[in-house]
Structures are given as C-alpha cells and as structure tokens.
Design an enzyme around this catalytic site. Structure first.
Site, short mmCIF file in Angstrom:
data_model
loop_
_atom_site.label_atom_id
_atom_site.label_comp_id
_atom_site.label_asym_id
_atom_site.label_seq_id
_atom_site.Cartn_x
_atom_site.Cartn_y
_atom_site.Cartn_z
N TRP A 130 -32.96 -0.68 18.41
CA TRP A 130 -32.99 -0.21 17.02
C TRP A 130 -31.65 -0.54 16.37
O TRP A 130 -30.59 -0.31 16.96
CB TRP A 130 -33.24 1.31 17.02
CG TRP A 130 -33.28 1.95 15.67
CD1 TRP A 130 -33.91 1.49 14.56
CD2 TRP A 130 -32.66 3.19 15.30
NE1 TRP A 130 -33.73 2.37 13.52
CE2 TRP A 130 -32.96 3.42 13.95
CE3 TRP A 130 -31.88 4.13 15.99
CZ2 TRP A 130 -32.52 4.54 13.27
CZ3 TRP A 130 -31.45 5.25 15.32
CH2 TRP A 130 -31.77 5.45 13.96
N ASP A 211 -34.03 8.18 23.84
CA ASP A 211 -34.36 8.24 22.41
C ASP A 211 -35.89 8.27 22.32
O ASP A 211 -36.56 7.31 22.72
CB ASP A 211 -33.79 7.00 21.70
CG ASP A 211 -34.01 7.07 20.19
OD1 ASP A 211 -34.75 7.95 19.73
OD2 ASP A 211 -33.46 6.22 19.47
N LYS A 246 -42.13 10.40 12.66
CA LYS A 246 -43.32 9.55 12.71
C LYS A 246 -44.56 10.35 13.09
O LYS A 246 -45.58 10.25 12.43
CB LYS A 246 -43.13 8.43 13.74
CG LYS A 246 -41.74 7.90 13.87
CD LYS A 246 -41.33 7.01 12.74
CE LYS A 246 -39.88 6.63 12.91
NZ LYS A 246 -39.37 5.67 11.99
#
Ligand code: LMR
Length: 397
Positions: A130, A211, A246
């Site tokens: 990311w 993560d 999300k």
C-alpha cells in the site's frame, strides 16, 4: 521561513481522487482509491449501518470525551471479530485493543509506539505494498526495509524470495503483513505458507504487525482471519491494525483499532499504558460515532446478520466483476492472459499494466487507476466495464 518549501508530490491514491474530481471529461471513471461501489456506481451506506445510526441518534445523550483508548465495548467486538468468538485469547488478559481513527491511525499509533520503545527496530514491508505504508513508518522515524512479495512473471506470491529476505532480518525487527486481500496485489499466502511464516517469525524472533483492512472481502469473515489465527497460535506477541472502512463502508467515519497480543496480561497492560501516551500526544482520544455504529451492529443479532449478508453481497459482486472483467477483455480481442485476476482476492486487481499504459488510460481515456497498475475492481460496474475494457484493449495494442 515557510516560503523556502517547494510543492510536495500529491498522494499516489487520494491525490488521484483530487485529480479525478477536477477532470472535466464526462466519461471519466475512477478505479483508483479502494472504495466499494454498488452496481449503480454509488458507494452506499449499508442498511445495517443506517439502522444502527438511527438507534444511536435516538439514544445518545452526550458528546462527552471517550477514554484515551476508546470504548471497552468496541474493544470487545473488535477482538471477537479478529479472533472469533470463544477464542482462547479473549478473556486471557493477553490482548488489548485501542480504538483508532481508521486503520491508518492504528498503524501510526503502532509506529510511534514502536519507534519510541524499540528505536533500533526496522520495519519490513512487502514490495509492492500500500502506497502509504512506507511514509507512515518513515515519518514516525522508523527505518523501512522491503521484502520481495510478488512475482510479475507468474502473477503469484514469490514465497521463497519473501522467506529468504525475512530470514535475514535481525531479531526484534517488525514484519508488516497484510492479513488478507494484499494491497495492491490481491495475492495472499496459502494456509501452509502462513504456517511457514509463523514458524520463521518465531524462530527469528521477529514481531508481526498485521495490517487487516479487508476482513470479509476476500473469502469470508472467518476465512480471511485464518492467517492471523495461525500467527496467534504460534507467536507470543503481535500487533494488528484493523479497519472498518471497507467492510462497514464507514470510510469517512475513520473507525479502526490497534490490537496487541502480549505474552502475559501484565505485559499487555504495560504496553497499553504506553500506547495511551502515544494517542494522547497525537489526537488525544478517538472519534466516537463510527465505532459506536460498529459496536451496535456487532452486538445485535439481527443487525449483525444483516451486516454479514451485506459483506457477503459486496464480496460476491466483486467476484462477479473480476470474472466479467477477464471475459470482457477477452471479448475485446485482448490476447494477453488476464485470467490471474480471477484468482486475486479483495478489492484490487494488480493488472500488470505499466506506468506509460496507466498514464495513457488517464490522459486519453479518463480512466484513473493507481500508478503500479492497481485497479479497484470494487469500482467496476456492468455500465463502466465496456469503456474500461475498450480503453485497456487500446493501450495494450
Ligand atoms: C486504498 O488503498 O485505496 C485505500 O486503502 C484508501 C487509502 O487510504 O489509500
């Protein structure tokens, strides 16, 4: 003094959204930032979330501060979702959760804490990862190393190279792993590879920082947590930065958490005391509303069932878009084999398109994807599929 600065580069993901907003092209398509869209191209408020919000607004009597580490009810539902109800870690005292402003906020709290107390430790991030990972740790003062992850020739995980690199990391270094739905590649370790990783990290005394931003959007809520469960079974200590942006569609509420598993309950409380100092010096205490919505949904049987159905529906729609994307590219005469996109997990497809092709897609066709070729599959719809695939076919030929 301030006039000595030159312009900083725009953010590779959110900067793209800014550029998209300014683009006058009426046919533009934004497949950059990882945001879910429904079939009509809208980012919806989930029904479960809307109902929870109503209940909260009806019952709310104060806007008083939360505690520095947030609400205890939230910590409990976060841990149950991460580890599964009835997991031995729950109630063991070895795990503590602090509420954080999004997964990014959780990562930054972790980074500040780690740098302050383990200044020699470096963090190892996957190549690629990311776009924000590196700067979160660098700006917290931590030295960043990379480990190989993705093999572009096979569009698969290069597990041997990953393990070779991690095997060279000195004891006490921090290894950042994506819990599921690796961002940007969509390629995750298999259960056997998670077991091998857990063994390697244990043997080398490395600290995993997981993560975990896409739970439920890969294979399922519990399935996506299997890698984390494997690490927890093997290692005495780890950190998890999780996000509800999300899977609850709560992007702008900034709801996340940093969860710590320590070897003993005493160690967990000691770390918590230091995390609280990092939080207090940073944003004082967390925002309440997003976390209250999550707590309300996860504590209520009917809302939780509805939410699980909504996560399933998002996951299934993303799967359908993957299949349609691959089929439409084929139908447009693209000869390159894109079938690997159907094997990738989560919101993103790592397309293999190069920098020049990405630029042409944006400047000629008004299609915005992230620099490394990452496409947000969750932003594809039956309407935008044709123009998208026409444009990709054009840049490939
Ligand atoms: C992404 O990768 O697009 C998302 O995680 C949004 C972000 O903050 O970058």
């Amino acid at each position: 003094m301030l006039d000595q600065l030159t312009m900083a580069p725009s953010d590779p993901i959110l900067g793209l959204t800014d550029a998209f907003r300014k683009d006058p092209n009426p046919d533009k398509i934004n497949l950059g930032v990882g945001v879910y869209k429904d079939e009509s191209g809208h980012t919806p408020i989930l029904n479960s979330v809307a109902q929870a919000r109503q209940r909260i607004l009806a019952a709310e009597t104060t806007k008083n501060y939360l505690a520095i580490d947030g609400s205890p009810e939230y910590s409990q539902v976060v841990q149950e979702l991460l580890f599964g109800a009835g997991h031995a870690l729950l109630g063991s005292g070895r795990t503590v959760t602090v509420q954080a402003p999004g997964g990014t906020g959780a990562l930054r709290v972790a980074a500040d804490f780690l740098h302050q107390h383990f200044p020699a430790a470096r963090v190892w991030i996957s190549e690629p990862t990311w776009a924000n990972h590196s700067q979160i740790f660098r700006l917290a003062g931590i030295q960043v190393q990379t480990y190989p992850y993705f093999d572009a020739r096979t569009n698969a995980l290069d597990f041997a190279a990953m393990c070779r690199a991690l095997d060279s990391a000195p004891a006490g270094d921090i290894i950042l792993l994506h819990g599921c739905c690796h961002n940007p590649t969509g390629v995750d370790p298999t259960p056997d590879q998670w077991r091998d990783l857990a063994g390697l990290l244990t043997a080398r005394h490395l600290l995993p920082l997981v993560d975990f931003a896409y739970q439920g959007l890969g294979r399922g809520l519990r399935e996506d947590a299997e890698g984390l469960a494997t690490l927890c079974a093997a290692l005495p200590e780890l950190l998890v930065a999780s996000s509800f942006s999300k899977n609850f569609g709560l992007y702008n509420e900034r709801a996340g958490a940093l969860t710590l598993v320590a070897a003993t309950p005493e160690a967990a409380q000691q770390v918590l005391s230091h995390l609280k100092i990092c939080i207090r010096a940073n944003y004082s205490n967390p925002p309440a509303h997003g976390a209250a919505i999550i707590t309300t949904v996860l504590q209520d049987t009917q809302l939780r069932q509805e939410w699980e159905g909504e996560v399933r529906a998002m996951r299934q729609r993303i799967g359908q878009m993957r299949a349609l994307f691959v089929a439409t590219l084929r139908q447009k005469g693209v000869v390159r084999d894109f079938s690997f996109i159907e094997r990738q997990q989560g919101m993103f497809s790592f397309s293999g398109l190069n920098k020049e092709q990405v630029e042409t897609l944006r400047h000629v066709h008004g299609i915005y994807i992230v620099g490394g070729g990452r496409i947000n599959v969750a932003g594809m719809t039956r309407q935008n599929m044709d123009p998208l695939c026409n444009a990709i076919a054009a840049v490939l030929n």
